[in-house]
Design a protein around this motif. Structure first.
Motif: not given
Length: 249
Positions: A181-199
Protein backbone atom coordinates in the motif's frame (compact mmCIF):
# COMPACT_ATOMS: atom_id res chain seq x y z
CA UNK A 1 29.63 -4.10 -7.14
CA UNK A 2 30.29 -7.67 -5.96
CA UNK A 3 32.58 -8.38 -8.92
CA UNK A 4 34.54 -5.19 -8.29
CA UNK A 5 34.85 -5.96 -4.55
CA UNK A 6 35.23 -9.75 -4.24
CA UNK A 7 36.02 -9.66 -0.50
CA UNK A 8 32.70 -8.05 0.32
CA UNK A 9 29.09 -8.65 1.33
CA UNK A 10 26.50 -6.58 -0.54
CA UNK A 11 23.14 -5.49 0.92
CA UNK A 12 20.17 -3.60 -0.51
CA UNK A 13 20.03 0.11 0.23
CA UNK A 14 16.38 0.17 1.31
CA UNK A 15 13.96 -2.17 3.04
CA UNK A 16 10.23 -1.52 2.71
CA UNK A 17 8.22 -3.46 5.27
CA UNK A 18 4.55 -3.98 4.39
CA UNK A 19 1.58 -6.04 5.49
CA UNK A 20 0.84 -6.15 9.22
CA UNK A 21 3.27 -3.27 9.79
CA UNK A 22 4.89 -0.65 7.57
CA UNK A 23 8.26 1.08 7.82
CA UNK A 24 11.17 2.10 5.61
CA UNK A 25 14.77 1.33 6.53
CA UNK A 26 17.92 2.61 4.86
CA UNK A 27 21.25 0.80 5.17
CA UNK A 28 24.71 2.33 5.04
CA UNK A 29 28.02 0.64 4.31
CA UNK A 30 30.85 0.08 6.77
CA UNK A 31 32.29 3.54 6.24
CA UNK A 32 29.48 4.52 8.64
CA UNK A 33 28.77 1.24 10.48
CA UNK A 34 31.52 0.30 12.95
CA UNK A 35 32.69 -3.14 14.01
CA UNK A 36 31.56 -2.32 17.56
CA UNK A 37 28.02 -1.87 16.19
CA UNK A 38 27.89 -5.61 15.43
CA UNK A 39 28.36 -6.27 19.14
CA UNK A 40 25.64 -3.81 20.17
CA UNK A 41 22.99 -4.93 17.67
CA UNK A 42 22.35 -6.17 14.15
CA UNK A 43 23.07 -3.37 11.67
CA UNK A 44 22.14 -5.38 8.56
CA UNK A 45 19.64 -8.01 7.37
CA UNK A 46 19.61 -11.64 6.26
CA UNK A 47 19.42 -10.88 2.51
CA UNK A 48 23.06 -10.89 1.46
CA UNK A 49 24.97 -11.18 -1.80
CA UNK A 50 28.49 -12.61 -1.82
CA UNK A 51 30.73 -15.26 -3.39
CA UNK A 52 29.27 -18.76 -3.34
CA UNK A 53 32.52 -20.38 -2.18
CA UNK A 54 32.32 -18.55 1.15
CA UNK A 55 29.61 -20.96 2.25
CA UNK A 56 31.88 -23.98 1.84
CA UNK A 57 32.83 -23.69 5.51
CA UNK A 58 30.39 -21.07 6.80
CA UNK A 59 26.63 -21.54 7.11
CA UNK A 60 23.74 -20.22 9.14
CA UNK A 61 23.63 -21.72 12.63
CA UNK A 62 20.43 -23.70 13.26
CA UNK A 63 18.93 -21.54 16.01
CA UNK A 64 15.55 -23.04 16.80
CA UNK A 65 12.79 -20.96 18.38
CA UNK A 66 13.54 -21.30 22.10
CA UNK A 67 14.08 -19.16 25.19
CA UNK A 68 17.80 -19.19 24.39
CA UNK A 69 19.74 -17.60 21.55
CA UNK A 70 18.26 -16.36 18.26
CA UNK A 71 18.96 -14.37 15.08
CA UNK A 72 21.11 -16.62 12.89
CA UNK A 73 21.48 -13.81 10.33
CA UNK A 74 23.03 -11.46 12.90
CA UNK A 75 25.36 -14.30 13.97
CA UNK A 76 26.39 -15.05 10.36
CA UNK A 77 27.13 -11.40 9.65
CA UNK A 78 29.31 -11.26 12.78
CA UNK A 79 31.26 -14.25 11.46
CA UNK A 80 31.69 -12.54 8.09
CA UNK A 81 32.88 -9.38 9.83
CA UNK A 82 35.35 -11.44 11.85
CA UNK A 83 36.77 -12.77 8.58
CA UNK A 84 37.46 -9.25 7.39
CA UNK A 85 34.72 -8.87 4.80
CA UNK A 86 33.67 -5.40 3.75
CA UNK A 87 29.98 -4.58 4.10
CA UNK A 88 28.72 -2.66 1.08
CA UNK A 89 25.34 -1.31 0.00
CA UNK A 90 24.14 -1.43 -3.62
CA UNK A 91 22.62 1.99 -4.44
CA UNK A 92 19.01 2.23 -5.59
CA UNK A 93 18.02 -1.30 -4.57
CA UNK A 94 14.86 -2.05 -2.58
CA UNK A 95 13.96 -5.17 -0.63
CA UNK A 96 10.24 -5.63 0.10
CA UNK A 97 9.67 -7.48 3.37
CA UNK A 98 6.20 -8.79 4.18
CA UNK A 99 5.15 -8.52 7.84
CA UNK A 100 2.88 -11.18 9.36
CA UNK A 101 1.36 -11.27 12.83
CA UNK A 102 2.82 -14.68 13.64
CA UNK A 103 6.16 -14.33 11.87
CA UNK A 104 9.22 -16.21 13.06
CA UNK A 105 11.04 -12.93 13.76
CA UNK A 106 8.26 -11.68 16.03
CA UNK A 107 8.13 -15.01 17.86
CA UNK A 108 11.90 -14.97 18.30
CA UNK A 109 11.75 -11.43 19.69
CA UNK A 110 9.04 -12.48 22.15
CA UNK A 111 10.46 -15.84 23.28
CA UNK A 112 14.25 -15.74 22.99
CA UNK A 113 16.92 -13.92 24.99
CA UNK A 114 17.25 -11.60 21.96
CA UNK A 115 20.96 -12.33 21.84
CA UNK A 116 23.11 -14.41 19.50
CA UNK A 117 25.46 -17.26 20.47
CA UNK A 118 29.16 -16.62 20.86
CA UNK A 119 30.79 -15.59 17.57
CA UNK A 120 34.39 -15.37 16.39
CA UNK A 121 33.99 -11.59 16.32
CA UNK A 122 33.65 -11.49 20.12
CA UNK A 123 37.10 -12.98 20.73
CA UNK A 124 39.03 -10.22 22.57
CA UNK A 125 42.17 -10.50 20.45
CA UNK A 126 40.37 -10.64 17.10
CA UNK A 127 37.94 -7.86 17.99
CA UNK A 128 40.69 -5.54 19.23
CA UNK A 129 42.76 -6.09 16.09
CA UNK A 130 39.79 -5.47 13.79
CA UNK A 131 38.81 -2.27 15.58
CA UNK A 132 42.41 -1.02 15.60
CA UNK A 133 42.76 -1.70 11.86
CA UNK A 134 39.42 0.00 11.26
CA UNK A 135 40.53 3.15 13.12
CA UNK A 136 43.79 3.29 11.19
CA UNK A 137 41.91 2.93 7.90
CA UNK A 138 39.52 5.75 8.77
CA UNK A 139 42.20 8.01 10.25
CA UNK A 140 41.94 11.40 8.59
CA UNK A 141 38.86 10.36 6.61
CA UNK A 142 36.36 12.93 7.87
CA UNK A 143 34.59 13.72 4.59
CA UNK A 144 30.86 14.44 4.80
CA UNK A 145 29.93 11.40 2.70
CA UNK A 146 31.57 9.01 5.17
CA UNK A 147 30.53 10.63 8.46
CA UNK A 148 27.84 9.32 10.75
CA UNK A 149 26.65 12.87 11.33
CA UNK A 150 25.94 13.41 7.63
CA UNK A 151 24.13 10.08 7.28
CA UNK A 152 22.13 10.65 10.44
CA UNK A 153 20.70 13.91 9.14
CA UNK A 154 18.72 12.15 6.41
CA UNK A 155 15.29 10.57 6.74
CA UNK A 156 15.15 7.08 5.24
CA UNK A 157 11.54 7.25 4.11
CA UNK A 158 11.84 10.73 2.61
CA UNK A 159 14.98 9.73 0.73
CA UNK A 160 13.23 6.66 -0.70
CA UNK A 161 10.21 8.71 -1.81
CA UNK A 162 12.48 11.31 -3.43
CA UNK A 163 14.44 8.72 -5.44
CA UNK A 164 12.81 8.33 -8.88
CA UNK A 165 14.49 4.97 -9.60
CA UNK A 166 13.46 3.51 -6.25
CA UNK A 167 9.89 4.74 -6.66
CA UNK A 168 9.71 3.07 -10.07
CA UNK A 169 10.58 -0.17 -8.28
CA UNK A 170 7.94 0.51 -5.63
CA UNK A 171 5.30 0.89 -8.35
CA UNK A 172 6.57 -2.29 -10.06
CA UNK A 173 6.32 -4.14 -6.75
CA UNK A 174 2.72 -2.95 -6.31
CA UNK A 175 1.92 -4.38 -9.75
CA UNK A 176 3.22 -7.76 -8.53
CA UNK A 177 1.63 -7.61 -5.08
CA UNK A 178 -1.32 -5.22 -4.56
CA UNK A 179 -0.91 -5.87 -0.84
CA UNK A 180 1.83 -3.23 -0.88
CA UNK A 181 0.00 0.00 0.00
CA UNK A 182 1.72 3.18 -1.23
CA UNK A 183 -0.29 5.41 1.11
CA UNK A 184 0.83 3.37 4.12
CA UNK A 185 4.45 3.57 2.94
CA UNK A 186 4.15 7.36 2.73
CA UNK A 187 2.78 7.49 6.29
CA UNK A 188 5.10 4.85 7.75
CA UNK A 189 7.99 5.19 10.17
CA UNK A 190 11.66 5.44 9.30
CA UNK A 191 14.82 3.64 10.48
CA UNK A 192 18.49 3.38 9.55
CA UNK A 193 21.44 1.26 10.69
CA UNK A 194 23.24 4.25 12.21
CA UNK A 195 23.75 3.37 15.86
CA UNK A 196 24.66 5.80 18.69
CA UNK A 197 28.17 7.23 18.69
CA UNK A 198 28.82 5.57 22.05
CA UNK A 199 27.18 2.36 23.28
CA UNK A 200 28.09 -0.77 25.21
CA UNK A 201 29.54 -2.34 22.09
CA UNK A 202 32.34 0.22 22.40
CA UNK A 203 32.61 -0.60 26.11
CA UNK A 204 33.06 -4.27 25.25
CA UNK A 205 35.88 -3.34 22.85
CA UNK A 206 37.53 -1.37 25.67
CA UNK A 207 37.17 -4.37 27.99
CA UNK A 208 38.75 -6.60 25.34
CA UNK A 209 41.73 -4.27 25.08
CA UNK A 210 42.16 -4.55 28.87
CA UNK A 211 42.02 -8.35 28.76
CA UNK A 212 44.72 -8.51 26.10
CA UNK A 213 46.30 -11.79 25.08
CA UNK A 214 46.78 -13.26 28.54
CA UNK A 215 44.41 -15.26 30.71
CA UNK A 216 43.11 -14.16 34.10
CA UNK A 217 43.38 -16.40 37.15
CA UNK A 218 40.50 -14.63 38.94
CA UNK A 219 37.55 -12.59 37.75
CA UNK A 220 35.43 -10.53 40.15
CA UNK A 221 32.28 -8.68 39.09
CA UNK A 222 31.42 -5.66 41.24
CA UNK A 223 28.37 -3.40 40.86
CA UNK A 224 30.36 -0.36 42.04
CA UNK A 225 33.34 0.69 44.16
CA UNK A 226 32.86 2.86 47.23
CA UNK A 227 35.67 4.22 49.36
CA UNK A 228 35.90 1.86 52.34
CA UNK A 229 32.94 -0.25 51.20
CA UNK A 230 32.65 -4.03 51.17
CA UNK A 231 33.76 -4.13 47.57
CA UNK A 232 37.07 -2.51 48.51
CA UNK A 233 37.60 -5.29 51.03
CA UNK A 234 37.27 -7.81 48.19
CA UNK A 235 39.94 -5.92 46.25
CA UNK A 236 42.21 -5.86 49.30
CA UNK A 237 41.90 -9.64 49.52
CA UNK A 238 42.76 -9.96 45.83
CA UNK A 239 45.82 -7.74 46.21
CA UNK A 240 46.96 -9.87 49.14
CA UNK A 241 46.50 -13.03 47.06
CA UNK A 242 48.44 -11.42 44.24
CA UNK A 243 51.35 -10.72 46.57
CA UNK A 244 51.47 -14.34 47.73
CA UNK A 245 50.54 -16.28 44.58
CA UNK A 246 52.84 -16.87 41.63
CA UNK A 247 51.43 -15.89 38.19
CA UNK A 248 48.37 -14.36 39.83
CA UNK A 249 46.42 -12.13 37.46
Amino acid sequence: MAETNPNSVVFPEYLVAFGDAYWVAKYFNDSVVETADFVYGHPYISRIFLRRDIFADLQFDDLRLTQGFAFEDWHLNCELRARGFNFLVAPKTVFFYRQRKGSLLKEANAVSARQIPNASLFDPIKLTRLVTAEKLHKLGDSGPLNSKESARRGNSKEQLLADITCMEMVYAAIQIDPGINLWKIINSGSWSNIFPDQHWGHDYVTACSVVGEGAFTDIVLLPWLNAGGGERFVLDVLHSLAAETEDFR
